[in-house]
Design a protein around this motif. Structure first.
Motif, PDB file in Angstrom:
ATOM      1  N   ILE A 325       0.835  -1.205   0.000  1.00  0.00           N
ATOM      2  CA  ILE A 325       0.000   0.000   0.000  1.00  0.00           C
ATOM      3  C   ILE A 325       0.865   1.249   0.000  1.00  0.00           C
ATOM      4  O   ILE A 325       0.635   2.185  -0.778  1.00  0.00           O
ATOM      5  CB  ILE A 325      -0.957  -0.010   1.213  1.00  0.00           C
ATOM      6  N   THR A 326       1.889   1.279   0.853  1.00  0.00           N
ATOM      7  CA  THR A 326       2.750   2.463   0.906  1.00  0.00           C
ATOM      8  C   THR A 326       3.577   2.601  -0.366  1.00  0.00           C
ATOM      9  O   THR A 326       3.788   3.716  -0.862  1.00  0.00           O
ATOM     10  CB  THR A 326       3.670   2.406   2.144  1.00  0.00           C
ATOM     11  N   LEU A 327       4.035   1.489  -0.917  1.00  0.00           N
ATOM     12  CA  LEU A 327       4.791   1.553  -2.161  1.00  0.00           C
ATOM     13  C   LEU A 327       3.906   2.026  -3.309  1.00  0.00           C
ATOM     14  O   LEU A 327       4.343   2.791  -4.172  1.00  0.00           O
ATOM     15  CB  LEU A 327       5.394   0.187  -2.494  1.00  0.00           C
ATOM     16  N   ASN A 328       2.655   1.589  -3.317  1.00  0.00           N
ATOM     17  CA  ASN A 328       1.723   2.046  -4.342  1.00  0.00           C
ATOM     18  C   ASN A 328       1.524   3.555  -4.257  1.00  0.00           C
ATOM     19  O   ASN A 328       1.484   4.254  -5.273  1.00  0.00           O
ATOM     20  CB  ASN A 328       0.379   1.335  -4.167  1.00  0.00           C
ATOM     21  N   SER A 339      -7.054   1.993  -4.531  1.00  0.00           N
ATOM     22  CA  SER A 339      -5.901   1.530  -5.304  1.00  0.00           C
ATOM     23  C   SER A 339      -4.843   0.938  -4.387  1.00  0.00           C
ATOM     24  O   SER A 339      -4.126   0.013  -4.762  1.00  0.00           O
ATOM     25  CB  SER A 339      -5.303   2.675  -6.129  1.00  0.00           C
ATOM     26  N   GLY A 340      -4.747   1.475  -3.162  1.00  0.00           N
ATOM     27  CA  GLY A 340      -3.796   0.927  -2.197  1.00  0.00           C
ATOM     28  C   GLY A 340      -4.163  -0.492  -1.790  1.00  0.00           C
ATOM     29  O   GLY A 340      -3.310  -1.376  -1.717  1.00  0.00           O
ATOM     30  N   ILE A 341      -5.448  -0.735  -1.538  1.00  0.00           N
ATOM     31  CA  ILE A 341      -5.904  -2.074  -1.181  1.00  0.00           C
ATOM     32  C   ILE A 341      -5.707  -3.022  -2.365  1.00  0.00           C
ATOM     33  O   ILE A 341      -5.270  -4.160  -2.217  1.00  0.00           O
ATOM     34  CB  ILE A 341      -7.378  -2.040  -0.749  1.00  0.00           C
ATOM     35  N   ALA A 342      -6.013  -2.526  -3.568  1.00  0.00           N
ATOM     36  CA  ALA A 342      -5.819  -3.346  -4.768  1.00  0.00           C
ATOM     37  C   ALA A 342      -4.353  -3.723  -4.929  1.00  0.00           C
ATOM     38  O   ALA A 342      -4.021  -4.857  -5.294  1.00  0.00           O
ATOM     39  CB  ALA A 342      -6.316  -2.589  -5.999  1.00  0.00           C
ATOM     40  N   ALA A 343      -3.455  -2.754  -4.649  1.00  0.00           N
ATOM     41  CA  ALA A 343      -2.017  -3.034  -4.753  1.00  0.00           C
ATOM     42  C   ALA A 343      -1.598  -4.086  -3.743  1.00  0.00           C
ATOM     43  O   ALA A 343      -0.721  -4.905  -4.007  1.00  0.00           O
ATOM     44  CB  ALA A 343      -1.219  -1.750  -4.554  1.00  0.00           C
ATOM     45  N   SER A 344      -2.225  -4.051  -2.568  1.00  0.00           N
ATOM     46  CA  SER A 344      -1.897  -5.038  -1.544  1.00  0.00           C
ATOM     47  C   SER A 344      -2.385  -6.429  -1.945  1.00  0.00           C
ATOM     48  O   SER A 344      -1.713  -7.431  -1.725  1.00  0.00           O
ATOM     49  CB  SER A 344      -2.526  -4.622  -0.212  1.00  0.00           C
ATOM     50  N   LEU A 345      -3.567  -6.481  -2.561  1.00  0.00           N
ATOM     51  CA  LEU A 345      -4.131  -7.769  -2.957  1.00  0.00           C
ATOM     52  C   LEU A 345      -3.496  -8.314  -4.231  1.00  0.00           C
ATOM     53  O   LEU A 345      -3.360  -9.524  -4.395  1.00  0.00           O
ATOM     54  CB  LEU A 345      -5.645  -7.622  -3.167  1.00  0.00           C
ATOM     55  N   PHE A 346      -3.112  -7.403  -5.126  1.00  0.00           N
ATOM     56  CA  PHE A 346      -2.585  -7.830  -6.424  1.00  0.00           C
ATOM     57  C   PHE A 346      -1.206  -7.228  -6.685  1.00  0.00           C
ATOM     58  O   PHE A 346      -1.033  -6.408  -7.583  1.00  0.00           O
ATOM     59  CB  PHE A 346      -3.545  -7.424  -7.550  1.00  0.00           C
ATOM     60  N   PRO A 347      -0.206  -7.585  -5.870  1.00  0.00           N
ATOM     61  CA  PRO A 347       1.161  -7.097  -6.133  1.00  0.00           C
ATOM     62  C   PRO A 347       1.696  -7.694  -7.424  1.00  0.00           C
ATOM     63  O   PRO A 347       1.092  -8.604  -7.993  1.00  0.00           O
ATOM     64  CB  PRO A 347       1.949  -7.581  -4.911  1.00  0.00           C
ATOM     65  N   ASP A 348       2.855  -7.215  -7.870  1.00  0.00           N
ATOM     66  CA  ASP A 348       3.377  -7.692  -9.145  1.00  0.00           C
ATOM     67  C   ASP A 348       3.798  -9.162  -9.064  1.00  0.00           C
ATOM     68  O   ASP A 348       3.885  -9.762  -7.999  1.00  0.00           O
ATOM     69  CB  ASP A 348       4.536  -6.814  -9.628  1.00  0.00           C
TER      70      ASP A 348
END
Length: 412
Positions: A325-328, A339-348
């Motif tokens: 989340i913080t990196l996003n 978008s932060g939650i999405a980044a946490s759920l779907f990292p690269d």
């Protein structure tokens, strides 16, 4: 008495080399909490050195006193041994035509009155990429082990462990992961590192390292990198403060502040230094500065985050997982909560392959790893709703994004 305040008072006395004389009336439970904090910050030998003869500490449980004493002897003794071994290894590298730059670690320890009380888990070496094969061969001949390398992969960092003596090295071809949208651009600041490096003497051995301007910037960048993940500890703050105090006359603060401003790290760095002023007995003048009037100086939230997260923000696994989340937020200027939650759920994919072994071994199972991650997230949310008192990674991540905004690392 609050154990955190006791810890900070003792650390202040260690940094300023003064007596800590306001510790009267502390019972064993408080001393145990002080020990736990100092362990979490990897500073317990430094703290013990300040209090082992203090009357209040001497009134605590004798078994606990002896435990902390023996732990300090073990940690400091192990650090002495590893420092000697590393310097011998460094000398041998130079004799074999290898020219790594030693960063952080032993260079920072050398700033402390008693270097081996500031322990390190590893030593970091920055090398020209063209030296990798020769360095790799040298280290393996010296008994160091590493994971099998994937043919054709362009590695930026390779760790090595010597099982016979316990030395752990990280070999860097780039100081920061080039592919990171949050901090990969920090590498630009060190493009001329090998042309402008300096030689410094440590315990009778000469090592190559970054010049003082770039080394200070590197300490800032490295701490900020960890801050963007899940946090960093007060030991890194002490390193920055000591470095500024010892070397500020060798660089131009106005130029460095201009560079940090361009890279959105000036407010962050100045507030780290303010921790030294507010809590550790170091003045702005000792660091070659006047208190900045053009920056919002309020280091309390930053200090709380350091104390909460521990040495690398890894005190809590939910906190570790909040890094997506913080990196996003750092990668995208106007990142939203969704978008932060999405980044946490779907990292690269690389993150997923690193954290889910079966997805690395069998790439066709990557979708299953994502499903597992989502189900784990939903289960945690359900538990959070049952008043467990534990913050979820999402909650921690969104709270820490506010810190990124507070210290101008990302725009609101």
């Amino acid at each position: 008495m609050n154990a955190t305040n006791v810890f900070l008072d003792i650390l202040k006395s260690a940094i300023t080399q003064t007596e800590c004389d306001n510790l009267d009336g502390l019972d064993t439970d408080v001393w145990i909490r002080v020990y736990d904090i100092s362990q979490k910050q990897q500073l317990s030998p430094l703290i013990y050195q300040q209090i082992f003869s203090n009357p209040s500490f001497l009134e605590s449980d004798p078994e606990f006193q002896n435990f902390w004493k023996m732990d300090t002897i073990d940690q400091a003794g192990n650090q002495v041994r590893k420092s000697i071994l590393f310097l011998m290894l460094s000398d041998k590298m130079r004799q074999n035509g290898l020219t790594p730059l030693v960063v952080k670690g032993i260079v920072c320890r050398n700033l402390y009155p008693n270097p081996d009380l500031r322990t390190s888990n590893d030593e970091d070496l920055f090398i020209p990429r063209e030296q990798f094969q020769k360095m790799d061969e040298f280290l393996r001949n010296e008994g160091f082990m590493r994971d099998e390398l994937i043919e054709g992969k362009d590695y930026q960092e390779v760790p090595y462990k010597n099982l016979s003596n316990g030395l752990y090295l990280e070999l860097h071809m780039n100081l920061f992961a080039q592919e990171s949208g949050a901090y990969g651009h920090f590498n630009e600041l060190f493009a001329d590192a090998f042309d402008t490096c300096i030689e410094t003497e440590i315990q009778g051995s000469k090592v190559l390292t970054l010049n003082v301007r770039e080394h200070f910037l590197y300490l800032v960048c490295h701490s900020l990198k960890h801050f963007l993940h899940s946090g960093f500890g007060i030991r890194q703050a002490c390193d920055m403060i000591y470095f500024a105090k010892n070397y500020h006359d060798q660089f131009d603060w106005e130029e460095i502040r201009s560079v940090m401003r361009e890279y959105h790290m000036e407010a962050f760095a100045m507030n780290v230094l303010d921790i030294g002023v507010c809590y550790l007995g170091i003045s702005w003048e000792e660091m070659g500065l006047t208190k900045p009037s053009d920056i919002d100086i309020d280091c309390i939230a930053l200090l709380d985050d350091m104390l909460d997260g521990g040495i690398f923000g890894q005190n809590d696994m939910n906190r570790v997982h909040s890094a997506n989340i913080t990196l996003n937020a750092a990668e995208h200027e106007k990142a939203s909560a969704a978008s932060g939650i999405a980044a946490s759920l779907f990292p690269d994919k690389e993150y997923m392959k690193t954290n889910y072994d079966y997805a690395r071994k069998y790439p066709f199972l990557l979708s299953a790893a994502y499903i597992q991650r989502i189900l784990k997230y939903l289960l945690k949310r359900k538990k959070s709703g049952q008043n467990t008192g534990e913050k979820s990674s999402t909650q921690i991540g969104m709270e820490r994004v506010k810190l990124l905004e507070k210290y101008k690392i990302v725009d609101k």
